[in-house]
Design a protein around this motif. Structure first.
Motif, mmCIF file in Angstrom:
data_model
loop_
_atom_site.group_PDB
_atom_site.id
_atom_site.type_symbol
_atom_site.label_atom_id
_atom_site.label_comp_id
_atom_site.label_asym_id
_atom_site.label_seq_id
_atom_site.Cartn_x
_atom_site.Cartn_y
_atom_site.Cartn_z
ATOM 1 N N ALA A 155 -4.315 5.229 -9.546
ATOM 2 C CA ALA A 155 -3.248 4.663 -8.809
ATOM 3 C C ALA A 155 -3.844 5.207 -7.586
ATOM 4 O O ALA A 155 -3.402 4.661 -6.114
ATOM 5 N N PHE A 156 -4.516 6.032 -7.433
ATOM 6 C CA PHE A 156 -5.014 6.953 -5.495
ATOM 7 C C PHE A 156 -6.402 6.454 -5.756
ATOM 8 O O PHE A 156 -6.395 5.485 -4.614
ATOM 9 N N LYS A 157 -6.815 5.680 -6.945
ATOM 10 C CA LYS A 157 -7.956 4.963 -6.378
ATOM 11 C C LYS A 157 -7.838 3.404 -5.472
ATOM 12 O O LYS A 157 -9.045 3.051 -5.447
ATOM 13 N N GLU A 193 0.863 -1.417 0.024
ATOM 14 C CA GLU A 193 -0.394 -0.089 0.050
ATOM 15 C C GLU A 193 1.011 1.681 -0.263
ATOM 16 O O GLU A 193 0.578 2.445 -0.631
ATOM 17 N N ARG A 194 1.837 1.026 1.252
ATOM 18 C CA ARG A 194 2.833 2.696 1.117
ATOM 19 C C ARG A 194 3.314 2.813 -0.503
ATOM 20 O O ARG A 194 3.899 3.762 -1.091
ATOM 21 N N PHE A 213 3.276 9.790 -10.575
ATOM 22 C CA PHE A 213 2.265 9.977 -11.370
ATOM 23 C C PHE A 213 1.759 11.351 -11.468
ATOM 24 O O PHE A 213 1.776 12.930 -12.003
ATOM 25 N N MET A 214 1.363 11.952 -9.973
ATOM 26 C CA MET A 214 1.105 12.940 -9.519
ATOM 27 C C MET A 214 1.684 14.398 -9.878
ATOM 28 O O MET A 214 1.671 15.754 -10.499
ATOM 29 N N LYS A 215 3.462 14.308 -9.450
ATOM 30 C CA LYS A 215 4.344 15.330 -9.754
ATOM 31 C C LYS A 215 4.145 15.001 -11.407
ATOM 32 O O LYS A 215 5.116 16.903 -11.527
ATOM 33 N N ALA A 216 4.275 14.494 -12.278
ATOM 34 C CA ALA A 216 4.666 13.966 -13.406
ATOM 35 C C ALA A 216 3.626 15.223 -14.206
ATOM 36 O O ALA A 216 4.317 15.218 -15.332
ATOM 37 N N GLY A 217 2.760 15.183 -13.334
ATOM 38 C CA GLY A 217 1.644 15.577 -14.150
ATOM 39 C C GLY A 217 0.872 14.688 -15.361
ATOM 40 O O GLY A 217 0.417 14.517 -16.195
ATOM 41 N N ALA A 249 -5.280 9.299 -0.308
ATOM 42 C CA ALA A 249 -5.687 9.447 -1.894
ATOM 43 C C ALA A 249 -6.847 10.011 -2.334
ATOM 44 O O ALA A 249 -6.248 11.075 -3.038
ATOM 45 N N ARG A 250 -7.614 10.337 -1.304
ATOM 46 C CA ARG A 250 -9.226 11.281 -2.063
ATOM 47 C C ARG A 250 -8.066 12.911 -1.071
ATOM 48 O O ARG A 250 -9.289 14.007 -2.416
ATOM 49 N N LEU A 251 -8.235 13.239 -0.297
ATOM 50 C CA LEU A 251 -7.437 14.685 -0.248
ATOM 51 C C LEU A 251 -6.941 14.809 -1.604
ATOM 52 O O LEU A 251 -6.886 15.837 -2.128
ATOM 53 N N SER A 252 -5.303 14.052 -2.332
ATOM 54 C CA SER A 252 -4.780 13.825 -2.932
ATOM 55 C C SER A 252 -5.583 13.868 -4.526
ATOM 56 O O SER A 252 -5.137 15.249 -5.573
ATOM 57 N N LEU A 253 -6.727 13.302 -4.879
ATOM 58 C CA LEU A 253 -7.726 13.448 -5.448
ATOM 59 C C LEU A 253 -7.838 14.537 -6.059
ATOM 60 O O LEU A 253 -8.774 15.612 -7.139
ATOM 61 N N LEU A 254 -8.855 15.298 -4.966
ATOM 62 C CA LEU A 254 -9.293 16.635 -4.983
ATOM 63 C C LEU A 254 -8.838 17.633 -5.076
ATOM 64 O O LEU A 254 -8.513 18.124 -6.088
ATOM 65 N N THR A 255 -7.436 17.698 -4.503
ATOM 66 C CA THR A 255 -5.778 18.454 -5.112
ATOM 67 C C THR A 255 -5.712 18.389 -6.773
ATOM 68 O O THR A 255 -6.324 19.421 -7.344
ATOM 69 N N LEU A 256 -5.627 16.968 -7.634
ATOM 70 C CA LEU A 256 -5.860 16.666 -8.740
ATOM 71 C C LEU A 256 -7.303 17.070 -9.621
ATOM 72 O O LEU A 256 -6.439 17.895 -10.644
ATOM 73 N N TYR A 257 -7.968 17.261 -9.109
ATOM 74 C CA TYR A 257 -9.733 17.787 -9.281
ATOM 75 C C TYR A 257 -9.940 18.998 -9.525
ATOM 76 O O TYR A 257 -9.922 20.003 -10.365
ATOM 77 N N GLU A 258 -9.308 19.720 -8.717
ATOM 78 C CA GLU A 258 -8.741 20.669 -8.607
ATOM 79 C C GLU A 258 -7.921 21.903 -9.957
ATOM 80 O O GLU A 258 -8.183 22.838 -10.208
ATOM 81 N N ARG A 259 -6.626 20.641 -9.767
ATOM 82 C CA ARG A 259 -4.904 21.501 -11.118
ATOM 83 C C ARG A 259 -6.182 20.820 -12.595
ATOM 84 O O ARG A 259 -5.757 21.865 -13.177
ATOM 85 N N SER A 260 -6.972 20.355 -12.263
ATOM 86 C CA SER A 260 -7.297 19.753 -14.101
ATOM 87 C C SER A 260 -8.582 20.447 -14.274
ATOM 88 O O SER A 260 -9.583 19.598 -15.182
ATOM 89 N N ARG A 261 -9.592 21.282 -12.979
ATOM 90 C CA ARG A 261 -10.307 21.505 -13.213
ATOM 91 C C ARG A 261 -11.893 20.601 -13.628
ATOM 92 O O ARG A 261 -12.830 21.221 -14.563
ATOM 93 N N ASP A 262 -12.035 19.919 -12.684
ATOM 94 C CA ASP A 262 -13.331 18.470 -13.203
ATOM 95 C C ASP A 262 -13.555 19.058 -12.016
ATOM 96 O O ASP A 262 -13.739 18.403 -10.876
ATOM 97 N N TRP A 263 -14.806 19.739 -11.487
ATOM 98 C CA TRP A 263 -15.417 20.264 -10.474
ATOM 99 C C TRP A 263 -16.392 19.152 -9.519
ATOM 100 O O TRP A 263 -17.038 19.663 -8.561
ATOM 101 N N ARG A 264 -17.037 18.644 -10.776
ATOM 102 C CA ARG A 264 -18.048 17.775 -9.927
ATOM 103 C C ARG A 264 -17.107 16.306 -9.848
ATOM 104 O O ARG A 264 -17.987 16.182 -8.574
#
Length: 385
Positions: free
Chosen positions: A131-133, A109-110, A119-123, A144-159
């Protein structure tokens, strides 16, 4: 053929001696490897603490080669690669860990979490999301969910961001109401850009439901109404904002004054702004008051009063503009207020700034007190640049 027991008696001691010798050689090799591996590990750690990342990576690679079964060394090496921006090498390290059949579930898991961060840092957002899911239901689920939240904000996937924030709230990770309200506001702006006003209004309603005390939904609601020519309704929306969040009202003070003029409600708006300015004075509210005030003397007195309490350049500029439209000269008190405002605004610009680290000082330094560099200060102040 008869078996000679004499050879058996002679062979047993020889076999025992060879076995003992082999075991001693393996033991010595194991001891040597055990001694060399921590040595290489501590060498890498020392180099890392001394901010010599290139040499630290070499030391950790050496340690991994000597002890390929130690997962901690792989994690250290992968994290170093990520910090260095060598995301492809970090991915290979963590994928190698995931490919090991003997890896404990917690370590797996680690490694999955570390790979997702690579993958997140590499864009690589698609691979990072996957991977987070994969960490759902593990000890890294909330992270993982907190990171996904940041990912969706950066990709502007608001829903997707709204849904993830709700999942986090349901697991007791805290309140995300303010962020959810912002997500719905972003969706409203996108809907307006697509010329879908009904969808935009629905999104703003959802934003109000998510965070009734949030300022942005009311800001956007008033601006949408003003663009539609419904200035009376815009004033009411912004008046609600004035009551809920007086500080945030400064963002629309100028729009509020413009809408008041457009629907001929200057007197009512002026009284509201005076009351707000008494509770939460700001430059934006001052400018709105100046725009709505019809008495030149009252405008000038208000600007002077603001300069006494808050010597800002904006108020000083307003007073100078009032003087240009009036025949009344400046009094000694007004001149002193202007001097204080200009002096206060100029003070931060009268500094020297180190070109190496940005350290600022009122005096010129031959050696920077911040980074200890010599001759790193340009021989002119910030206002000369």
């Amino acid at each position: 053929m008869d078996f000679d027991l004499q050879w058996l008696l002679l062979g047993l001691p020889v076999a025992f001696a060879l076995g003992w010798l082999a075991s001693r050689l393996d033991f010595r090799q194991w001891k040597r490897d055990e001694r060399d591996s921590p040595k290489a590990y501590f060498k890498g750690l020392n180099l890392l603490l001394n901010e010599q990342q290139d040499k630290a990576i070499d030391a950790f690679i050496e340690a991994v080669q000597q002890d390929p079964g130690t997962s901690d060394l792989h994690f250290a090496l992968g994290n170093l690669f990520r910090r260095r921006g060598e995301y492809e090498r970090a991915v290979r390290v963590h994928q190698h860990l995931l490919g090991r059949a003997d890896l404990a579930p917690a370590e797996r898991e680690r490694a999955q979490h570390a790979l997702a961060q690579d993958f997140m840092k590499a864009g690589l957002f698609d691979r990072a999301e996957e991977a987070f899911k994969a960490l759902e239901g593990t000890a890294f689920g909330t992270d993982a969910r907190l990171s996904l939240l940041t990912l969706y904000e950066r990709s502007r996937d608001w829903r997707a961001a709204v849904e993830t924030a709700r999942q986090l709230e349901s697991t007791g990770a805290g309140s995300f109401a303010a962020r959810v309200a912002n997500y719905w506001c972003e969706l409203a702006l996108e809907a307006d850009a697509r010329h879908q006003p009904d969808e935009a209004q629905a999104a703003l309603n959802r934003a109000r439901e998510a965070a009734p005390q949030a300022a942005r939904p009311l800001v956007l609601a008033g601006q949408r109404l003003a663009r539609q020519g419904r200035h009376d309704a815009a004033l009411e929306a912004w008046s609600e904002l004035m009551a809920i969040n007086p500080a945030a009202f400064s963002l629309v003070a100028g729009d509020y004054a413009a809408s008041a003029v457009a629907c001929d409600q200057q007197a009512r708006a002026l009284e509201r702004l005076k009351s707000l300015y008494a509770r939460a004075p700001s430059v934006d509210v001052l400018q709105a008051l100046t725009r709505l005030e019809t008495d030149p003397l009252a405008r000038r007195e208000r600007l002077v009063s603001h300069l006494r309490s808050q010597p800002t350049l904006t108020a000083a500029l307003g007073l100078l503009q009032e003087r240009m439209t009036s025949e009344r000269p400046f009094s000694a008190a007004e001149i002193e207020n202007l001097r204080q405002a200009i002096g206060t605004a100029a003070k931060p610009l009268q500094r020297y700034r180190c070109a190496a680290c940005g350290f600022e000082g009122q005096h010129y330094f031959w050696q920077c007190p911040g980074c200890l560099s010599w001759d790193s200060y340009p021989p002119h102040r910030l206002e000369d640049q």
